[in-house]
Design an enzyme around this catalytic site. Structure first.
Site, PDB file in Angstrom:
ATOM      1  N   SER A  65     -14.288  -7.829  -1.625  1.00 38.94           N
ATOM      2  CA  SER A  65     -15.226  -6.708  -1.588  1.00 38.94           C
ATOM      3  C   SER A  65     -15.322  -5.980  -2.920  1.00 38.94           C
ATOM      4  O   SER A  65     -16.387  -5.480  -3.278  1.00 38.94           O
ATOM      5  CB  SER A  65     -14.838  -5.728  -0.480  1.00 38.94           C
ATOM      6  OG  SER A  65     -15.067  -6.322   0.780  1.00 38.94           O
ATOM      7  N   HIS A  97      -4.244   0.925  -1.251  1.00 39.78           N
ATOM      8  CA  HIS A  97      -5.200  -0.046  -1.790  1.00 39.78           C
ATOM      9  C   HIS A  97      -6.562   0.084  -1.102  1.00 39.78           C
ATOM     10  O   HIS A  97      -7.604   0.062  -1.751  1.00 39.78           O
ATOM     11  CB  HIS A  97      -4.626  -1.459  -1.611  1.00 39.78           C
ATOM     12  CG  HIS A  97      -5.488  -2.550  -2.113  1.00 39.78           C
ATOM     13  ND1 HIS A  97      -5.610  -2.853  -3.451  1.00 39.78           N
ATOM     14  CD2 HIS A  97      -6.284  -3.429  -1.463  1.00 39.78           C
ATOM     15  CE1 HIS A  97      -6.440  -3.873  -3.594  1.00 39.78           C
ATOM     16  NE2 HIS A  97      -6.859  -4.237  -2.401  1.00 39.78           N
TER      17      HIS A  97
END
Length: 158
Positions: A65, A97
Site C-alpha cells: 500500500s 507501522h
C-alpha cells in the site's frame, strides 16, 4: 458512515455519467492479495457494469500500500488516463507501522489527485483484523472495490 451501517456495494444511481470513452487505471497492492484481489475484482466488475470498456481499464500492481502513491502518480501523469483507483489493505498490527503507512498513503493519494487535477480514489481498507478486511472485500459489508469504482465514476461526472 461505518460500513457496518451501509453496504459498500450499494450506491445511488444519481450523478453517474457516461464512461464508455473514459480510461481508468487501477493500482493495486500485492500485499494482502486475498483481500486486494477481491477488491480489484469488485472495482473492475462495477466499472464494466456501468459502461467502461474492458480495454479502457489498465491494472498495475505495486508491492504494498505504501507504493500506491507513486504508482498512482505514474498513472495520473498519463494524459490518456481519466481516473486512478488505488486499492490496498493495511491491517492494524502490534506496532505503530499501521499508523505511519495509513497516514502516508491517504495523504499521498490526495496529493496526487490535487497535483494532476483528476480523480485519484482511496480504495484502501484500514481494518483491525483480517476478518474485517474480508467482510469489506465482498463479504457481509459489501466490496470497497465497488465503492471505489463508483466514486471514480461520480467524480468524472462532477
Amino acid at each position: 458512515m461505518a460500513s457496518s451501517l451501509k453496504n459498500l456495494s450499494e450506491y445511488s444511481q444519481k450523478n453517474l455519467s457516461d464512461i464508455s470513452n473514459k480510461r481508468f487505471a487501477i493500482v493495486v497492492a500485492e500485499w494482502n492479495e486475498e483481500v486486494t484481489g477481491a477488491l480489484l475484482d469488485g472495482a473492475i466488475a462495477t466499472l464494466t457494469k456501468e459502461g467502461a470498456n474492458d480495454d479502457h481499464i489498465v491494472v498495475k500492481t505495486v508491492p504494498g500500500s505504501f507504493e500506491l502513491t507513486l504508482g498512482a502518480q505514474w498513472m495520473a501523469q498519463d494524459p490518456k488516463i481519466d481516473a486512478v483507483i488505488c486499492i490496498g489493505c493495511i491491517i492494524q498490527g502490534e506496532t505503530r507501522h499501521f499508523d505511519f503507512i495509513s497516514q502516508a498513503v491517504a495523504t499521498g493519494i490526495t496529493d496526487v489527485s490535487l497535483k494532476y487535477s483528476k480523480p485519484v480514489i482511496f480504495g484502501v481498507l484500514t481494518p483491525d483484523t483480517q476478518q474485517q478486511a474480508l467482510d469489506r472485500a465482498g463479504g457481509k459489508h459489501g466490496n470497497k472495490g465497488d465503492e471505489a469504482a463508483i466514486t471514480a465514476i461520480k467524480m468524472l461526472g462532477f
